[in-house]
Write an enzyme that holds these catalytic residues in place. Structure first.
Site, mmCIF file in Angstrom:
data_model
loop_
_atom_site.group_PDB
_atom_site.id
_atom_site.type_symbol
_atom_site.label_atom_id
_atom_site.label_comp_id
_atom_site.label_asym_id
_atom_site.label_seq_id
_atom_site.Cartn_x
_atom_site.Cartn_y
_atom_site.Cartn_z
ATOM 1 N N ARG A 22 0.851 -1.184 0.000
ATOM 2 C CA ARG A 22 0.000 0.000 0.000
ATOM 3 C C ARG A 22 0.888 1.236 0.000
ATOM 4 N NH1 ARG A 22 -5.182 0.670 -0.607
ATOM 5 N NH2 ARG A 22 -5.050 2.455 0.775
ATOM 6 N N HIS A 39 12.570 -3.792 -0.070
ATOM 7 C CA HIS A 39 12.179 -3.622 -1.474
ATOM 8 C C HIS A 39 13.077 -4.508 -2.339
ATOM 9 C CE1 HIS A 39 10.410 -1.683 -4.933
ATOM 10 N NE2 HIS A 39 11.632 -1.585 -5.441
ATOM 11 N N ASP A 97 9.209 3.925 -2.044
ATOM 12 C CA ASP A 97 10.431 3.104 -2.117
ATOM 13 C C ASP A 97 11.688 3.965 -2.075
ATOM 14 O OD1 ASP A 97 8.931 0.744 -2.254
ATOM 15 O OD2 ASP A 97 8.709 0.940 -4.416
HETATM 16 C C1 GAR Z 1 9.041 -9.116 -1.240
HETATM 17 O O1 GAR Z 1 9.808 -9.455 -2.367
HETATM 18 C C2 GAR Z 1 9.238 -7.664 -0.859
HETATM 19 O O2 GAR Z 1 10.552 -7.216 -1.090
HETATM 20 C C3 GAR Z 1 8.262 -6.978 -1.799
HETATM 21 O O3 GAR Z 1 7.130 -7.796 -1.777
HETATM 22 C C4 GAR Z 1 7.545 -9.150 -1.571
HETATM 23 C C5 GAR Z 1 6.730 -9.718 -0.433
HETATM 24 O O4 GAR Z 1 6.982 -11.081 -0.276
HETATM 25 N N1 GAR Z 1 7.971 -5.638 -1.364
HETATM 26 C C6 GAR Z 1 7.799 -4.614 -2.195
HETATM 27 O O5 GAR Z 1 7.805 -4.733 -3.410
HETATM 28 C C7 GAR Z 1 7.577 -3.277 -1.516
HETATM 29 N N2 GAR Z 1 7.718 -2.206 -2.437
HETATM 30 P P1 GAR Z 1 6.643 -11.815 1.063
HETATM 31 O O6 GAR Z 1 5.174 -11.509 1.346
HETATM 32 O O7 GAR Z 1 6.848 -13.267 0.745
HETATM 33 O O8 GAR Z 1 7.563 -11.313 2.122
#
Ligand code: GAR
Length: 215
Positions: free
Chosen positions: A91, A109, A145
């Site tokens: 979000r 990130h 980010d």
């Molecule tokens: C992860 O790769 C995290 O770095 C990314 O979402 C994924 C969540 O995976 N976050 C973003 O892109 C934030 N901008 P997870 O639910 O298995 O931890």
């Protein structure tokens, strides 16, 4: 011991890595709660199995971003966290929310920021033909980010990589660096100084990770 609250939206593999690190005695924090904006987030199950309090605040039931963020902040503050950890919380947060948690809100990130902020980072890295990709843990600022970097891990991009293979290589590193970053915060071994993160001297050798494939 410091209190943390973890926010998720989905799978929760970073959450799992944090729980595992705590269970292994590598992460001296109390995980006070896991909060999701999606009821179906598998990470909620993971947290409940580990005996951690869970809450769901569905953003779809609010009139707008500010109202959702206010309810979210109320819920978070009920757990009195020293640190709020975004672990795949998908979000965009309002400026007021980010300011409220200034210096105690961190995010992971899947790119070497400031490259590839936003979505589809692995696809974009492949399209750009970069040779090194990775992940970043950073303090959150109002810009998406973006914010003072705590730790990054780099991995090579291989010629035969597809989005999935590259994502898996990066994710493995995410699971290494997020517990480390939270641990450093919990142990007061990092500080924010003029918009940059300063690490205690003994951590400096650990402040960058390189995939074993490069060695
Ligand atoms: C992860 O790769 C995290 O770095 C990314 O979402 C994924 C969540 O995976 N976050 C973003 O892109 C934030 N901008 P997870 O639910 O298995 O931890």
């Amino acid at each position: 011991m410091k209190n943390i609250v973890i926010l998720i939206s989905g799978r929760g593999s970073n959450l799992e890595a944090l729980i595992a690190a705590r269970q292994a005695g590598h992460l001296p924090v109390n995980i006070a709660a896991v909060i999701s904006n999606r009821a179906a987030a598998p990470g909620l199950e993971t947290a409940a199995r580990a005996g951690i309090a869970t809450q769901c605040i569905d953003h779809q039931t609010f009139a707008g971003r500010e109202a959702f963020d206010a309810a979210l902040a109320d819920c978070i503050d009920g757990f009195h966290p020293d640190l709020v950890v975004l672990a795949g919380f998908m979000r965009i947060l309002s400026d007021g929310f980010v300011r409220h948690y200034s210096g105690r809100l961190i995010n992971i990130h899947p790119s070497l920021l400031p490259s590839f902020a936003g979505l589809h980072t692995h696809r974009r890295a492949l399209e750009e033909g970069v040779r090194i990709h990775g992940c970043t843990v950073h303090f959150v600022t109002p810009a998406l980010d973006h914010g003072p970097v705590i730790i990054q891990a780099a991995v090579p991009v291989l010629d035969d990589d597809c989005e999935e293979t590259l994502a898996a290589r990066v994710l493995e590193q995410e699971h290494q660096i997020y517990p480390l970053a939270v641990r450093w915060f919990a142990e007061d071994r990092l500080r924010l100084e003029n918009g940059r993160v300063r690490l205690n001297a003994e951590l400096l050798a650990n402040s960058a990770l390189v995939s074993p494939l490069l060695r």
